[in-house]
Design a protein around this motif. Structure first.
Motif: not given
Length: 389
Positions: A374-383
């Motif tokens: 798995k990737d240790p970094t995560t970018t999320s767009f949230v609502a």
């Protein structure tokens, strides 16, 4: 006829002598003083045109030493303490004038300090130290003493007029009505949908409390998961909170982990409050039944752009004192999250928002995640929505 003639003579005498009697008050003799005889008219002074001193010989005018007009001829010898020159003699040039050499030590009620008898009335310098009868001494003139200080005022002045027990009950009722009664609140600071690479997910972070201004019972919960995969991590905390100042609460209780990872129970101690410059901060330490020690520190700030539009930056750090391999946690700083959310308050209790969140695992925790593919970094767009009631 004789009576009528006598009446006319008496009337005429009163009319003639009345004005003269009124004018004679100017020279009347009062006890202790003798008024002078009528003074001859002053001689006319030569005019300035007839006799003018040369400009180069002009001299400054001498100070008049003549006694006051109203005091001319007054016999001061009858007044106690008055010392005047013999009758018919004028004071010498520069000699003290009448009322200047007065000896006040002989006047009743006057007490003059030694060496100041015959003081100068013009300067009034001899008034220092004068003790007047009946005059109270105040301020720094009070004599030194050892009298006890007055009793301090009472905290509750109304107790002097009313029964103290009734006033104590009234104050207790007032304190209860003005903040002593229990309150409650339920708030979800985060309840959002996360759009991220690979799989979309969801996240929540909420709390509820019940109590007064000092003592409260708190329930906290947070977690996240992925759609069609279930909950990835979740926890619930039950805490007792005690106010330790106007802006901070000290909390202690238990934490229970949920989800597919090994479930652990932790003893919890932490704090929550409002830091200077209106930063909401929260920190806690967790000690598990296995001896694992974890830590968490988070904070956020509400920056109002308008009365309804609010920008909220948020940061969270998680730490571990040792490796916990079964939970995929490494020693040190395990992960850090930075978020920025913009919400619109339709009402204060209901505000939808949009934003972005960046999560990065660090150190050995990142190594454990890579080992699982798995990737240790995560970018999320949230609502989501922020709601409380």
């Amino acid at each position: 006829m004789s009576r009528f003639a006598l009446f006319l003579a008496t009337t005429a005498t009163i009319v003639v002598t009345g004005p003269a009697a009124a004018q004679s008050m100017q020279g009347m003799n009062m006890p202790g003083m003798t008024m002078p005889a009528k003074q001859p008219a002053a001689k006319a002074k030569p005019s300035a045109k007839s006799k003018r001193a040369p400009a180069h010989r002009a001299t400054p005018a001498k100070r008049s030493t003549a006694p006051m007009d109203g005091m001319k001829g007054m016999d001061h010898s009858a007044m106690p303490g008055m010392q005047l020159p013999p009758s018919g003699q004028q004071p010498a040039q520069g000699a003290p004038q009448p009322m200047q050499g007065m000896d006040h030590s002989a006047m009743p009620g006057m007490s003059m300090p030694a060496g100041q008898q015959g003081h100068d009335m013009n300067g009034m310098s001899g008034m220092n130290g004068m003790a007047m009868p009946g005059m109270a001494q105040t301020g720094t003139a009070l004599p030194a003493g050892d009298a006890p200080a007055p009793a301090p005022p009472m905290d509750h002045y109304a107790d002097r007029m009313f029964a103290p027990a009734e006033m104590a009950k009234a104050r207790s009722d007032m304190m209860f009505e003005q903040g002593g009664q229990p309150f409650h609140q339920v708030m979800f600071n985060l309840a959002e949908y996360q759009a991220r690479q690979g799989r979309d997910g969801y996240r929540w972070d909420g709390e509820a409390w019940f109590g007064g201004d000092i003592n409260r019972l708190w329930l906290k919960s947070e977690g996240e998961g992925a759609f069609r995969e279930g909950i990835e991590s979740a926890e619930v905390q039950a805490l007792y909170s005690r106010a330790v100042g106007p802006y901070f609460n000290l909390q202690g209780g238990v934490r229970q982990d949920l989800g597919p990872s090994p479930k652990r129970t932790y003893a919890t101690v932490g704090f929550e409050g409002l830091a200077p410059y209106m930063f909401e901060v929260e920190g806690a330490l967790f000690l598990s039944t296995k001896g694992d020690l974890l830590g968490r520190l988070e904070g956020y700030y509400d920056q109002r752009i308008t009365q309804r539009l609010v920008l909220q930056p948020r940061v969270e750090f998680n730490l571990a004192a040792q490796d916990v391999r079964e939970n995929g946690i490494g020693r040190g700083l395990t992960d850090a999250e930075l978020g920025l959310r913009l919400r619109y308050e339709i009402r204060r209790q209901f505000a939808p928002y949009v934003g972005v969140s960046y999560l990065a695992q660090t150190g050995r925790t990142a190594d454990f995640t890579r080992a699982q593919g798995k990737d240790p970094t995560t970018t999320s767009f949230v609502a989501g929505v922020r709601v409380w009631f």
